[in-house]
Design a protein around this motif. Structure first.
Motif, mmCIF file in Angstrom:
data_model
loop_
_atom_site.group_PDB
_atom_site.id
_atom_site.type_symbol
_atom_site.label_atom_id
_atom_site.label_comp_id
_atom_site.label_asym_id
_atom_site.label_seq_id
_atom_site.Cartn_x
_atom_site.Cartn_y
_atom_site.Cartn_z
ATOM 1 N N GLY A 218 2.225 -41.439 -24.503
ATOM 2 C CA GLY A 218 2.232 -40.423 -25.547
ATOM 3 C C GLY A 218 3.602 -40.207 -26.140
ATOM 4 O O GLY A 218 3.751 -40.021 -27.354
ATOM 5 N N ARG A 219 4.631 -40.270 -25.298
ATOM 6 C CA ARG A 219 6.006 -40.118 -25.783
ATOM 7 C C ARG A 219 6.397 -41.287 -26.684
ATOM 8 O O ARG A 219 6.972 -41.090 -27.761
ATOM 9 C CB ARG A 219 6.970 -40.026 -24.596
ATOM 10 C CG ARG A 219 8.428 -39.982 -25.018
ATOM 11 C CD ARG A 219 9.376 -39.939 -23.820
ATOM 12 N NE ARG A 219 9.250 -41.126 -22.993
ATOM 13 C CZ ARG A 219 9.920 -41.305 -21.843
ATOM 14 N NH1 ARG A 219 10.734 -40.360 -21.397
ATOM 15 N NH2 ARG A 219 9.755 -42.408 -21.136
ATOM 16 N N LYS A 220 6.075 -42.480 -26.242
ATOM 17 C CA LYS A 220 6.436 -43.665 -27.033
ATOM 18 C C LYS A 220 5.816 -43.593 -28.421
ATOM 19 O O LYS A 220 6.496 -43.821 -29.428
ATOM 20 C CB LYS A 220 5.963 -44.924 -26.300
ATOM 21 C CG LYS A 220 6.218 -46.213 -27.060
ATOM 22 C CD LYS A 220 5.799 -47.431 -26.257
ATOM 23 C CE LYS A 220 4.295 -47.513 -26.064
ATOM 24 N NZ LYS A 220 3.878 -48.741 -25.368
ATOM 25 N N HIS A 221 4.544 -43.240 -28.491
ATOM 26 C CA HIS A 221 3.872 -43.190 -29.782
ATOM 27 C C HIS A 221 4.444 -42.070 -30.659
ATOM 28 O O HIS A 221 4.604 -42.238 -31.872
ATOM 29 C CB HIS A 221 2.374 -42.987 -29.581
ATOM 30 C CG HIS A 221 1.695 -44.171 -28.966
ATOM 31 N ND1 HIS A 221 0.406 -44.114 -28.481
ATOM 32 C CD2 HIS A 221 2.127 -45.452 -28.753
ATOM 33 C CE1 HIS A 221 0.072 -45.301 -27.998
ATOM 34 N NE2 HIS A 221 1.103 -46.122 -28.147
ATOM 35 N N ALA A 222 4.738 -40.930 -30.055
ATOM 36 C CA ALA A 222 5.297 -39.818 -30.830
ATOM 37 C C ALA A 222 6.654 -40.194 -31.402
ATOM 38 O O ALA A 222 6.931 -39.980 -32.590
ATOM 39 C CB ALA A 222 5.412 -38.583 -29.950
ATOM 40 N N ASN A 460 -1.499 -42.787 -35.727
ATOM 41 C CA ASN A 460 -2.502 -43.854 -35.854
ATOM 42 C C ASN A 460 -2.077 -44.900 -36.885
ATOM 43 O O ASN A 460 -2.255 -46.107 -36.672
ATOM 44 C CB ASN A 460 -3.859 -43.260 -36.243
ATOM 45 C CG ASN A 460 -4.600 -42.673 -35.053
ATOM 46 O OD1 ASN A 460 -4.344 -43.045 -33.915
ATOM 47 N ND2 ASN A 460 -5.529 -41.761 -35.321
ATOM 48 N N ALA A 461 -1.524 -44.437 -37.997
ATOM 49 C CA ALA A 461 -1.079 -45.381 -39.025
ATOM 50 C C ALA A 461 0.046 -46.274 -38.512
ATOM 51 O O ALA A 461 0.075 -47.483 -38.768
ATOM 52 C CB ALA A 461 -0.627 -44.614 -40.268
ATOM 53 N N LYS A 462 0.965 -45.675 -37.751
ATOM 54 C CA LYS A 462 2.089 -46.434 -37.222
ATOM 55 C C LYS A 462 1.645 -47.436 -36.163
ATOM 56 O O LYS A 462 2.120 -48.585 -36.130
ATOM 57 C CB LYS A 462 3.119 -45.463 -36.626
ATOM 58 C CG LYS A 462 4.310 -46.115 -35.940
ATOM 59 C CD LYS A 462 5.217 -46.799 -36.921
ATOM 60 C CE LYS A 462 6.474 -47.324 -36.241
ATOM 61 N NZ LYS A 462 7.371 -48.035 -37.186
ATOM 62 N N GLU A 463 0.737 -46.987 -35.285
ATOM 63 C CA GLU A 463 0.340 -47.808 -34.140
ATOM 64 C C GLU A 463 -0.846 -48.725 -34.444
ATOM 65 O O GLU A 463 -1.171 -49.588 -33.620
ATOM 66 C CB GLU A 463 -0.004 -46.906 -32.942
ATOM 67 C CG GLU A 463 1.128 -46.012 -32.480
ATOM 68 C CD GLU A 463 2.321 -46.815 -31.974
ATOM 69 O OE1 GLU A 463 2.122 -47.906 -31.406
ATOM 70 O OE2 GLU A 463 3.470 -46.344 -32.164
ATOM 71 N N GLY A 464 -1.493 -48.531 -35.565
ATOM 72 C CA GLY A 464 -2.700 -49.295 -35.848
ATOM 73 C C GLY A 464 -3.851 -48.918 -34.942
ATOM 74 O O GLY A 464 -4.661 -49.771 -34.558
#
Length: 544
Positions: A218-222, A460-464
């Motif tokens: 969660g931290r990585k994605h944020a 979601n847009a960043k991570e696909g």
């Protein structure tokens, strides 16, 4: 009632000096055998029909626990009335509380089927039939929302995730505009955090332990989407959790225990404020007792009618007692419903027109995201959240990175968001049905969804990645049907004076989350506790 701060001796026969000296004993909290002391108070004989008490506290959650402790330290005898159970006796499995993954009769308050906040998994419903019992979690259903509340000695502290967050100073004015922020941040927030036993996870351990892999993902994605990521304090015993991970103690957070109670590591009120209150010898608790009426009596006292409950919910006795002072601490919903009923039915007709107003859900909304196969979140997940995504200033949302302690790999990230939802509802008396209604509308959750989307659409847009659609129903993305954080209904400085007094009735006080108008910008229990510390200090100093 006067707000002067003279140290004179009042009708309870105690002095302000004695109260202030007594508060210092909180430092001895580590020496108490927490749950044992609280259980001793709860296992005393229940309140007797015809009894007279100096101070009656309705409810044993955060506000009630603070009031009971401080009154007792000031020399006042206190009786606490709790609708739920004492939760001090193990079941047939040797445990007091049941596991989140295996809910049984102990899980829900007087329901015959569970109603889990996350009630689908992989598209299949996961609720199950259970025996009707006075279980620990109440899923109280109103027309537009389900409100989750703890039932038992310790109130909401029994069932929450323990995230103990002090609001940012710059946000406080919007939370409690009539309260002096300098006093709160210099005195009452520190006092509350000390009393609750708040601590923060060891950052080095966080980086390596398997049970927080989900939080690190969660931290990585944020961070990759540019959002501030913060560690959040909690009331779990972090040393105990390290031992759980090492396999040297009985697992609790690492066994998925949270929603229906936690058997070991969590510092609920049973182990903190209530244990200290019991240790004074001046506090007793009647569990499975429900207050139905409070009305003026002779001599400035109050007549209180109380029903005693069996574990199937039946009323086994009705008692009438007299109290010099009554503290409403039944939680936002419990206190609001009771006061609205008492005003409408003529027991307390002079309560002002603000009673029942200003209720909010703290902007709660839940969602899940489906991660890629190269981003596993871990099959072992601590049930205690420890971090969150802060987009309050830019998008009006703070998102707790929450666990999904299913025991299997889910490749999912799960979040509980707190948002700046402006909508406020009102409790009203429904005479025809003989109950209290709440005017919340399901559509009022849309601002919360929009604010949460300010975080998760971007991630979601960043991570696909995409939203999970299988957790709250079939093809339903948002958990917008609930709140864990009910607030308001007897708002400070509106329904009460600026210290929780119901001014039309000297000796009646509100001292719980119903004082807070709908939102705290973070998880609310530290603010509820700190506000109770502030208010009870003034009440003892001036009203005794």
């Amino acid at each position: 009632m006067s707000d002067n701060t003279s140290a004179g001796q009042g009708s309870w026969g105690v002095t302000r000096r004695g109260f202030i000296a007594g508060t210092g004993s909180l430092l001895g909290i580590a020496a108490l055998s927490g749950r044992a002391a609280a259980a001793a108070a709860a296992s005393a004989p229940p309140i007797a029909d015809g009894a007279h008490v100096a101070a009656l506290v309705i409810g044993t959650g955060y506000g009630g626990a603070v009031a009971a402790l401080r009154l007792a330290q000031a020399g006042v005898n206190v009786h606490m009335v709790e609708m739920g159970m004492a939760w001090d006796t193990p079941g047939s499995d040797g445990k007091i509380f049941c596991n989140t993954r295996e809910p049984d009769y102990r899980s829900y308050w007087l329901r015959t089927r569970t109603k889990a906040p996350l009630n689908y998994f992989l598209g299949f419903p996961i609720d199950r039939d259970i025996p009707r019992y006075t279980g620990i979690l109440d899923a109280e259903e109103f027309a537009g929302i389900t409100v989750y509340q703890g039932r038992g000695v310790g109130g909401g502290s029994l069932v929450n995730g323990g995230m103990a967050v002090t609001p940012k100073r710059e946000n406080f004015g919007a939370v409690l505009p009539s309260v002096n922020a300098d006093e709160m941040y210099a005195t009452y927030y520190p006092r509350a955090n000390a009393g609750l036993g708040v601590g923060t996870i060891d950052p080095a351990w966080f980086e390596t332990t398997a049970c927080y892999q989900y939080a690190r993902v969660g931290r990585k994605h944020a961070q990759r989407s540019g959002f501030p990521f913060v560690f959040v304090p909690d009331v779990y015993d972090w040393d105990y959790m390290k031992q759980e991970a090492a396999g040297t103690v009985t697992k609790s957070a690492l066994a998925g225990e949270i929603l229906y109670g936690n058997n070991h590591g969590k510092k609920s009120l049973q182990k903190t404020y209530l244990a200290q209150a019991a240790a004074t010898g001046r506090v007793t608790v009647s569990a499975l007792h429900r207050v139905t009426s409070v009305a003026p009596a002779a001599g400035g006292r109050y007549t209180v009618v109380i029903e005693q409950l069996a574990t199937n919910g039946d009323t086994t006795a009705t008692k009438t007692v007299t109290a010099d002072r009554v503290f409403f601490a039944a939680g936002s919903v419990g206190t609001s419903k009771l006061l609205v009923k008492l005003k409408a039915t003529g027991a307390l007709p002079a309560l002002n027109g603000e009673i029942g107003k200003g209720w909010g859900d703290n902007g709660n909304v839940m969602c899940g995201r489906a991660n890629h196969l190269w981003d596993p979140t871990g099959s072992l997940q601590s049930s205690i959240p420890c971090c969150g995504i802060d987009n309050w200033a830019a998008g009006g949302a703070f998102a707790e990175v929450a666990p999904l302690p299913t025991g299997i790999e889910t490749f999912a990230s799960f979040y509980l968001s707190i948002t700046r939802n402006p909508n406020r509802a009102q409790f009203t008396w429904n005479a025809a049905a003989g109950k209290v209604d709440l005017s919340w509308q399901a559509a009022w959750k849309q601002p919360s969804i929009d604010m949460a989307k300010s975080i998760f659409d971007k991630i979601n847009a960043k991570e696909g990645t995409i939203y999970r659609t299988d957790l709250f129903g079939i093809y339903k993305i948002w958990g917008d049907h609930l709140t864990y954080h009910p607030l308001g209904g007897a708002v400070l400085n509106k329904a009460t004076d600026n210290y929780g007094r119901l001014t039309a009735y000297p000796g009646l006080y509100v001292i719980d989350g119903s004082l807070i108008p709908g939102n705290t910008t973070v998880n609310p229990f530290v603010t509820i506790t700190a506000l109770a510390e502030r208010n009870i200090e003034r009440i003892i100093a001036t009203d005794l």
